[in-house]
Design an enzyme around this catalytic site. Structure first.
Site, PDB file in Angstrom:
ATOM      1  N   PHE A 272       0.817  -1.226   0.000  1.00 57.98           N
ATOM      2  CA  PHE A 272       0.000   0.000   0.000  1.00 57.98           C
ATOM      3  C   PHE A 272       0.846   1.268   0.000  1.00 57.98           C
ATOM      4  O   PHE A 272       0.483   2.271   0.591  1.00 57.98           O
ATOM      5  CB  PHE A 272      -1.049  -0.027   1.130  1.00 57.98           C
ATOM      6  CG  PHE A 272      -2.247  -0.841   0.702  1.00 57.98           C
ATOM      7  CD1 PHE A 272      -2.153  -2.212   0.580  1.00 57.98           C
ATOM      8  CD2 PHE A 272      -3.432  -0.228   0.354  1.00 57.98           C
ATOM      9  CE1 PHE A 272      -3.214  -2.967   0.116  1.00 57.98           C
ATOM     10  CE2 PHE A 272      -4.507  -0.974  -0.107  1.00 57.98           C
ATOM     11  CZ  PHE A 272      -4.390  -2.341  -0.217  1.00 57.98           C
ATOM     12  N   CYS A 283     -14.967   1.157  -0.756  1.00 57.39           N
ATOM     13  CA  CYS A 283     -14.656   1.025   0.673  1.00 57.39           C
ATOM     14  C   CYS A 283     -13.926   2.222   1.261  1.00 57.39           C
ATOM     15  O   CYS A 283     -14.401   2.821   2.228  1.00 57.39           O
ATOM     16  CB  CYS A 283     -13.828  -0.230   0.890  1.00 57.39           C
ATOM     17  SG  CYS A 283     -14.636  -1.684   0.222  1.00 57.39           S
TER      18      CYS A 283
HETATM   19  C1  UGA Z   1     -10.180  -2.472   0.634  1.00 58.93           C
HETATM   20  C2  UGA Z   1      -9.231  -3.099   1.673  1.00 58.93           C
HETATM   21  O1  UGA Z   1      -7.933  -3.300   1.100  1.00 58.93           O
HETATM   22  C3  UGA Z   1      -9.774  -4.439   2.168  1.00 58.93           C
HETATM   23  O2  UGA Z   1      -8.939  -4.950   3.205  1.00 58.93           O
HETATM   24  C4  UGA Z   1     -11.184  -4.222   2.708  1.00 58.93           C
HETATM   25  O3  UGA Z   1     -11.781  -5.445   3.130  1.00 58.93           O
HETATM   26  C5  UGA Z   1     -12.050  -3.610   1.619  1.00 58.93           C
HETATM   27  O4  UGA Z   1     -11.481  -2.356   1.206  1.00 58.93           O
HETATM   28  C6  UGA Z   1     -13.442  -3.385   2.158  1.00 58.93           C
HETATM   29  O5  UGA Z   1     -13.583  -2.596   3.116  1.00 58.93           O
HETATM   30  O6  UGA Z   1     -14.381  -4.073   1.744  1.00 58.93           O
HETATM   31  P1  UGA Z   1     -10.628  -2.810  -1.989  1.00 58.93           P
HETATM   32  O7  UGA Z   1     -11.305  -1.477  -1.908  1.00 58.93           O
HETATM   33  O8  UGA Z   1     -11.330  -3.948  -2.631  1.00 58.93           O
HETATM   34  O9  UGA Z   1     -10.208  -3.325  -0.504  1.00 58.93           O
HETATM   35  O10 UGA Z   1      -9.268  -2.612  -2.797  1.00 58.93           O
HETATM   36  P2  UGA Z   1      -7.740  -2.275  -2.466  1.00 58.93           P
HETATM   37  O11 UGA Z   1      -6.898  -3.312  -3.085  1.00 58.93           O
HETATM   38  O12 UGA Z   1      -7.551  -1.997  -1.041  1.00 58.93           O
HETATM   39  O13 UGA Z   1      -7.543  -0.935  -3.305  1.00 58.93           O
HETATM   40  C7  UGA Z   1      -8.258   0.262  -2.995  1.00 58.93           C
HETATM   41  C8  UGA Z   1      -7.779   1.389  -3.853  1.00 58.93           C
HETATM   42  O14 UGA Z   1      -6.486   1.824  -3.434  1.00 58.93           O
HETATM   43  C9  UGA Z   1      -7.648   1.075  -5.342  1.00 58.93           C
HETATM   44  O15 UGA Z   1      -8.195   2.138  -6.090  1.00 58.93           O
HETATM   45  C10 UGA Z   1      -6.172   0.940  -5.570  1.00 58.93           C
HETATM   46  O16 UGA Z   1      -5.800   1.296  -6.878  1.00 58.93           O
HETATM   47  C11 UGA Z   1      -5.635   1.943  -4.559  1.00 58.93           C
HETATM   48  N1  UGA Z   1      -4.245   1.631  -4.118  1.00 58.93           N
HETATM   49  C12 UGA Z   1      -3.984   0.497  -3.430  1.00 58.93           C
HETATM   50  C13 UGA Z   1      -3.242   2.545  -4.391  1.00 58.93           C
HETATM   51  O17 UGA Z   1      -3.458   3.596  -5.009  1.00 58.93           O
HETATM   52  N2  UGA Z   1      -1.970   2.260  -3.953  1.00 58.93           N
HETATM   53  C14 UGA Z   1      -1.678   1.130  -3.260  1.00 58.93           C
HETATM   54  O18 UGA Z   1      -0.490   0.955  -2.891  1.00 58.93           O
HETATM   55  C15 UGA Z   1      -2.704   0.212  -2.994  1.00 58.93           C
END
Ligand code: UGA
Length: 454
Positions: A272, A283
Site C-alpha cells: 500500500f 470502501c
Molecule cells: C479495501 C481493503 O484493502 C480491504 O482490506 C477491505 O476489506 C475492503 O477495502 C473493504 O472494506 O471491503 P478494496 O477497496 O477492494 O479493498 O481494494 P484495495 O486493493 O484496497 O484498493 C483500494 C484502492 O487503493 C484502489 O483504487 C487501488 O488502486 C488503490 N491503491 C492500493 C493505491 O493507489 N496504492 C496502493 O499501494 C494500494
C-alpha cells in the site's frame, strides 16, 4: 454447520462460497429476484477471479433463495452481508441492514443462533441490530428472546480482485461479541481457516509458509472500530505516499525507489505504498467518510483521516493539471483513458478515478475515449450520461488522441505495442497515473512521458 448469508454482493457471495467450500451447508438469501435466478443458474453477477470456480466446485453445499424462511430457521450462524452504501452527511445508509435484521428476527428458531454482522457498519450497530432482531423475534413469537440469539461483529478484510485469496488465506480473523459462547460458535465455523488444514483449491495454492491464522476475539465495538481503523490506515498510507510523490517530482527523486526505501523498514511495510492517482472503490471513500462522521458525532475532529481524503481527491485534479500544463488548451482535444475500473481484476466502477477524471476533462471541453478489459460494458450501462467513447481495444484509445492517461494498472497495458501505437496519436503524450511504465523505455519509444510524481 448450517449457515445463512443475507446479501450476495462481493462480501456475501465470497463468504458463502468459501464457507461452502470448507464443508459448511450454506444458504444465500438476496432480495433481488434476477440475481437469485442468475446464481441458481450458476452465473456470477460480477467479475471476481476464481469465484465462479469456487461456486461451481462447492455447489453441493450452496443454495440461493429469496426466502428467509428457507434459510434462517435451520441455521446456527446467520451472516448479514448487505450493502451499506454512502448516505447523506457521510454516514452510511443502513436501510438494507435494518431490513435484514428484522427479516432474521421474524424467522429465527428457538435454537441458539449467532447473527453476525459482516457489513461495514457504524460503531454501535451491533447493539442496534440486536435490538431489531429481538423486537422482530418477540413480536412474532409473543415470547422473550432470551438465549435465542447473540449478535457478533466479524469485519471483512477482503480486497476485490483477490477476494477468494484473502478469504481463504487471511492475515487474521476478528470476531467481536459479548459472550464466550458466541465466540466459540464462530471459532468452530472458522476452524479450518484458523488451522489452515483444508485442501487448497487447485486454482489457488496456499501461500508458502502460511501457518495458523490468528483469530482475535474482542467486544463488539472494538471489532467494529477495527474495520474502520484498518481501512482508514491503508487509505492514509496511500495518500501519504502520494503526498511524498508530489514532492519527489519537484526534487527529482524517484517515488518507486523512495517507497521501497521506506517500505523495507518492517515498522512501515512495503504494501500500500504504490503511488499514483490514489484510491477509489466502494470502501476507502465510504469508510473514511463514515469515520470522520462518527468522530464528529462524539465531538472529535479526525484530522488525519480528513487530510488523507483531501490528498486523494487532489490526485485526480493533478491529472487534469498535468494535461493542461502540457497541452495548454483542453477544449477540442481528445484524451484517451486506459482503464475504467477502480483497480485491476475487477469490473467495479464505484468511485473509480477514471469516472471523475473523464467528467473533469469533459467539463473543460475535451473529448474522452476509454478502454477497459473487463469493466467497459458495465461502464456503459451504469453511466449512460457520461459522454465517453468506449473503445473495444486499447488501440482505439490511442488513435488521433492528443494524450493518453494510464488510469488503471491492468498488466496488459504494460505489454502494449507502444512503439507501434505512437504514430497513431496526434501528439505522443502519455501520463502514467499508476507508475506502471518504464520512463526510459517510453522516452526511447518517442513519447513525451509524464507521471504524477514528476
Ligand atoms: C479495501 C481493503 O484493502 C480491504 O482490506 C477491505 O476489506 C475492503 O477495502 C473493504 O472494506 O471491503 P478494496 O477497496 O477492494 O479493498 O481494494 P484495495 O486493493 O484496497 O484498493 C483500494 C484502492 O487503493 C484502489 O483504487 C487501488 O488502486 C488503490 N491503491 C492500493 C493505491 O493507489 N496504492 C496502493 O499501494 C494500494
Amino acid at each position: 454447520m448450517n449457515v445463512s448469508i443475507i446479501g450476495t454482493g462481493y462480501v456475501g457471495l465470497t463468504t458463502g462460497a468459501c464457507l461452502a467450500f470448507l464443508g459448511h451447508k450454506v444458504t444465500c438469501v438476496d432480495a433481488d429476484e434476477n440475481k437469485v435466478k442468475a446464481l441458481q443458474a450458476g452465473e456470477i453477477p460480477f467479475y471476481e477471479p476464481y469465484l465462479a470456480d469456487l461456486v461451481s466446485g462447492a455447489s453441493n453445499n450452496l443454495k440461493f433463495t429469496l426466502d428467509y424462511a428457507a434459510a434462517i430457521p435451520q441455521s446456527q450462524v446467520v451472516f448479514i452481508a448487505v450493502g451499506t452504501p454512502p448516505g447523506a452527511n457521510g454516514a452510511p445508509d443502513l436501510r438494507y441492514l435494518e431490513a435484514a435484521a428484522r427479516g432474521i428476527g421474524e424467522h429465527l428458531s428457538n435454537e441458539f443462533t449467532v447473527v453476525v454482522n459482516k457489513s461495514t457498519v457504524p460503531i454501535g450497530s451491533g447493539n442496534w441490530v440486536g435490538a431489531l432482531v429481538r423486537d422482530a423475534y418477540e413480536k412474532r413469537s409473543g415470547g422473550k428472546s432470551n438465549g435465542a440469539f447473540a449478535v457478533a461483529s466479524n469485519p471483512e478484510f477482503l480486497r476485490e480482485g483477490s477476494a477468494i485469496f484473502d478469504s481463504l488465506y487471511p492475515d487474521r480473523i476478528v470476531v467481536g461479541c459479548a459472550e464466550a459462547r458466541t465466540a466459540e460458535v464462530l471459532y468452530s465455523l472458522y476452524r479450518p481457516l484458523v488451522d489452515q488444514d483444508f485442501q487448497a483449491p487447485a486454482f489457488l495454492a496456499r501461500p508458502e509458509g502460511l501457518g495458523a491464522v490468528p483469530l482475535i476475539a474482542t467486544d463488539l465495538a472494538s471489532a467494529e472500530l477495527v474495520k474502520y481503523a484498518a481501512n482508514a490506515f491503508l487509505a492514509l498510507k496511500i495518500s501519504y505516499i502520494n503526498e511524498i510523490g508530489a514532492l519527489a517530482g519537484k526534487v527529482g527523486a524517484d517515488i518507486g525507489q523512495v517507497a521501497k526505501g521506506i517500505g523495507l523498514d518492517a515498522r512501515i511495510g512495503t504494501r500500500f505504498l504504490q503511488a499514483g492517482i490514489g484510491w477509489g472503490g466502494s470502501c476507502f471513500g465510504k469508510d473514511t467518510s463514515a469515520l470522520v462522521a462518527t468522530a464528529a458525532e462524539y465531538g472529535l475532529d479526525a484530522q488525519i483521516v480528513k487530510a488523507a481524503r483531501d490528498v486523494n481527491q487532489r490526485q485526480r485534479e493533478r491529472v487534469v493539471e498535468k494535461l493542461l500544463g502540457e497541452l495548454k488548451i483542453l477544449k477540442g482535444r481528445t484524451i484517451g483513458l486506459l482503464g475504467l475500473a477502480f483497480k485491476p481484476n475487477t469490473d467495479d466502477l464505484r468511485e473509480a478515478p477514471a469516472i471523475d477524471i473523464a467528467k473533469k476533462l469533459i467539463e473543460r471541453g475535451a473529448r474522452v475515449k476509454a478502454h477497459d478489459p473487463v469493466a467497459a460494458e458495465r461502464f456503459k450501462k451504469e453511466n449512460p450520461s457520461i459522454e465517453v467513447t468506449v473503445c473495444p481495444t486499447p488501440e482505439g484509445v490511442f488513435r488521433d488522441s492528443d494524450a493518453v492517461v494510464l488510469v488503471t494498472e491492468w498488466p496488459e497495458y504494460r505489454e502494449l505495442d507502444w512503439d507501434g501505437l505512437r504514430p497513431t496519436m496526434r501528439s505522443a503524450i502519455v501520463l502514467d497515473g499508476r507508475n506502471l511504465l518504464d520512463r526510459a523505455a517510453m522516452e526511447k519509444a518517442g513519447y513525451r512521458f509524464l507521471a504524477l510524481a514528476s
